[in-house]
Design an enzyme around this catalytic site. Structure first.
Site, short mmCIF file in Angstrom:
data_model
loop_
_atom_site.label_atom_id
_atom_site.label_comp_id
_atom_site.label_asym_id
_atom_site.label_seq_id
_atom_site.Cartn_x
_atom_site.Cartn_y
_atom_site.Cartn_z
N ASP A 50 0.84 -1.19 0.00
CA ASP A 50 0.00 0.00 0.00
C ASP A 50 0.89 1.25 0.00
O ASP A 50 1.56 1.52 0.99
CB ASP A 50 -0.89 -0.05 1.26
CG ASP A 50 -1.69 1.22 1.43
OD1 ASP A 50 -1.82 1.99 0.46
OD2 ASP A 50 -2.21 1.43 2.55
N ASP A 97 -1.78 -1.19 -3.93
CA ASP A 97 -2.12 -0.44 -5.14
C ASP A 97 -1.02 -0.58 -6.19
O ASP A 97 0.03 -1.19 -5.95
CB ASP A 97 -2.39 1.03 -4.80
CG ASP A 97 -1.34 1.57 -3.83
OD1 ASP A 97 -0.15 1.29 -4.07
OD2 ASP A 97 -1.71 2.22 -2.83
N GLU A 101 -6.19 -20.01 -17.56
CA GLU A 101 -6.69 -20.79 -16.42
C GLU A 101 -7.61 -21.84 -17.05
O GLU A 101 -8.73 -21.54 -17.43
CB GLU A 101 -7.47 -19.91 -15.45
CG GLU A 101 -7.85 -20.70 -14.21
CD GLU A 101 -8.93 -20.04 -13.37
OE1 GLU A 101 -8.94 -20.24 -12.15
OE2 GLU A 101 -9.80 -19.35 -13.92
N ASP A 115 -6.27 -18.56 -5.10
CA ASP A 115 -7.51 -19.33 -4.90
C ASP A 115 -7.33 -20.52 -3.97
O ASP A 115 -8.27 -21.30 -3.78
CB ASP A 115 -8.01 -19.86 -6.25
CG ASP A 115 -8.60 -18.77 -7.12
OD1 ASP A 115 -9.09 -17.77 -6.56
OD2 ASP A 115 -8.58 -18.91 -8.36
C1 NOJ Z 1 -10.80 -17.85 -11.18
C2 NOJ Z 1 -10.16 -16.81 -10.31
O1 NOJ Z 1 -8.84 -17.19 -10.07
C3 NOJ Z 1 -10.99 -16.73 -9.05
O2 NOJ Z 1 -10.37 -15.96 -8.06
C4 NOJ Z 1 -12.35 -16.21 -9.41
O3 NOJ Z 1 -13.18 -16.26 -8.27
C5 NOJ Z 1 -13.00 -17.01 -10.54
N1 NOJ Z 1 -12.09 -17.38 -11.59
C6 NOJ Z 1 -14.12 -16.24 -11.16
O4 NOJ Z 1 -13.62 -15.18 -11.94
#
Ligand code: NOJ
Length: 558
Positions: free
Chosen positions: A23, A31, A256, A333
């Site tokens: 920050d 940021d 992803e 995640d």
């Molecule tokens: C994958 C992302 O890494 C995750 O953080 C997100 O909640 C979902 N896609 C939805 O965009």
């Protein structure tokens, strides 16, 4: 001029969760200027490519993965000048920035969606999946964050959202929408961006009739993976996306790509694949059982050979496809890798280093997640209200519905919460880990007085310095070719608590990692020529007999 499409292959990538990195202005939130100020830290570590999670204008329902305007930066993170400055400053240091490209869905606060809500007959209404239904949701698909994947908007009108209800899915069947997306992608690439990490991209094609399916739970709903993940026909969209955007630039794309079977790796990331590389999740959630985090298995409750076999299957499938994967053990995640793979009582910096060594020399480009290089561990918060992550709140609700007490539910979600990885980065042992002079948006990790970047940079035995060594070896003239392009062969498969492999190129290198809390002696089918790195000061080798200490890793030229 021919484009060098392979510039990224022998590089090191690093993922930043901007809200929690640094920050610069004391408002409690990380940021863009904060990232720019810390570029030298990353340079010193040895990083070349930086993926920043979404910084676009967003109501932040899902940490910025709900974009309200693809062309502006959210004021939380700064403004467009800050973004341009970050790209420029990174370039000066020979580093490239990847942004997150979230194009399966946007925010319900995006102008397109607002127009679509106001007028069901407008062009923008076709950019989404609106359907009418008189008796409840149009089908029984469950959203990824729980509950129906359909949200009611009045009358008999509903829209589809595979993620939160504030993330309406974009209708890729509509050519006008696709064109708008390509324009936006090119706008960013024209700025000199290094490329994109592409979010949830395997979901952009839906089963066309949007029909209900046999339920898989007592709620009468069904997970939406079958009809919306890597659904046949998706390739046409992905190819068109590539041809209209990425092909025109010397950029890097990392998808992803959950749910892509090995047989399709070539199609996705082979010689003429849709993307340069991708994250394969086939070995990321081996602990996952049943329908909630409270039913997951803890480390030690499942055999580590599962990780070994799945990880190598993925590596070999990638190699066979003539492709080059993106390897990772942590991201924003997941809980910290230590919690996933090592039983709680054996957590230690030594084990952290072993995990680092294991993933770092695999075939593919390594992605380090912020804090991984310090060996950060999970964090425990006191109340569900301290968590911000939408997924954590959903799994807490599921646990309560299944009859767990509040305490049990909290214990379960604490272990798997995405916020474990999203807490502020500990820069130093000063207040709030030096992350902010204000009030941090999410609680800081209580370990920061002992575990922080500044102290670790001074300590030759730290996890940070170990990662720095891993990077230096990977980049060294002697081993770069082998560790980047060399083939991969799983070895020592007869030892069930060991994960080991050989990389063969100009040289031969072995990586041997013990997942045992006891010492064990193993017989090697080769002799060490030179030990490159270990997480213990000594490597006890006698001819071809190697004594592995608890959680020891050894990398050697053979
Ligand atoms: C994958 C992302 O890494 C995750 O953080 C997100 O909640 C979902 N896609 C939805 O965009």
């Amino acid at each position: 001029m021919t484009k060098n499409k392979n510039w990224w292959k022998n590089k090191i990538a690093y993922e930043i969760y901007p809200r929690s990195f640094y920050d610069s202005n004391g408002d409690g939130t990380g940021d863009l200027k904060g990232i720019t100020q810390k570029l030298d830290y990353l340079k010193e570590l040895g990083v070349d490519i930086i993926w920043i999670c979404p910084v676009y204008k967003s109501p932040m329902d899902d940490g910025g993965y709900d974009i309200a305007d693809y062309y502006s930066i959210d004021p939380l993170f700064g403004n467009m000048e800050d973004m341009d400055e970050l790209i420029r400053e990174a370039d000066k240091r020979g580093m490239k920035i990847l942004m997150d490209l979230v194009i399966n869905h946007c925010s319900d606060e995006h102008e397109w969606f607002q127009k679509a809500l106001a007028d069901p007959n407008c062009e923008e209404a076709e950019y989404f999946y609106f359907r009418t239904s008189k008796n409840g949701p149009p089908n029984n698909w469950r959203s990824m964050f729980g509950g129906s994947a359909w949200e009611h908007v009045g009358g008999d009108r509903y829209y589809l959202h595979l993620f939160s209800k504030k993330q309406p899915d974009l209708n890729w069947e509509n050519p006008k929408l696709r064109k708008k997306i390509y324009e936006m992608v090119n706008y960013w690439l024209d700025k000199g961006l290094g490329g994109f990490r592409i979010d949830a991209i395997t979901h952009i094609k839906k089963e066309p009739t949007l029909s209900s399916l046999p339920p898989d739970g007592p709620d009468g709903m069904v997970a939406c993976f079958g009809p919306t993940r890597n659904y046949p026909g998706i390739g046409e969209f992905l190819l068109e996306l590539r041809q209209n955007t990425f092909d025109k630039y010397e950029c890097m794309t990392v998808a992803e790509a959950a749910g892509v079977p090995y047989e399709q790796f070539g199609e996705y990331i082979g010689e003429n694949g849709y993307f340069d590389t991708m994250f394969d999740f086939s070995y990321s959630e081996l602990y996952s059982y049943g329908h909630g985090w409270h039913t997951c298995k803890k480390a030690g409750e499942w055999p580590i050979v599962w990780l070994r076999d799945k990880m190598f299957a993925s590596q070999l499938a990638t190699e066979k496809a003539g492709a080059f994967g993106a390897v990772f053990f942590e991201n924003h995640d997941y809980p910290r890798a230590m919690t996933k793979y090592i039983p709680d009582k054996y957590h230690s910096p030594t084990a952290q280093k072993m995990l680092g060594n294991l993933f770092f020399f695999l075939r593919g480009i390594p992605f380090i997640y912020q804090g991984q290089e310090l060996g950060m561990t999970n964090v425990r918060m006191d109340s569900i209200d301290d968590y911000n992550d939408i997924s954590t709140k959903n799994h807490y609700r599921i646990a309560l519905q299944d009859g767990l007490t509040e305490q049990e539910a909290l214990d379960a979600v604490a272990r798997y919460s995405r916020d474990n990885a999203r807490v502020p980065f500990p820069w130093s042992n000063t207040k709030n880990g030096g992350f902010t002079t204000g009030k941090p948006w999410l609680k800081v990790h209580p370990d920061y007085p002992q575990l922080n970047a500044e102290d670790q940079m001074k300590d030759p035995g730290s996890v940070y310095r170990f990662y720095q060594n891993l990077i230096a070896i990977r980049k060294s003239e002697a081993y770069n070719q082998t560790l980047t392009y060399g083939s991969i062969t799983p070895i020592l498969l007869e030892y069930e608590n060991v994960i080991a492999y050989q990389r063969s190129g100009e040289k031969n290198i072995c990586v041997i990692c013990s997942f045992s809390h006891d010492s064990q002696t193993i017989n090697l089918p080769f002799k060490f020529k030179k030990i490159l790195l270990s997480n213990y000061p000594d490597v006890k080798i006698n001819g071809e007999r190697l004594e592995l200490l608890p959680y020891q890793s050894v990398s050697a030229e053979i």
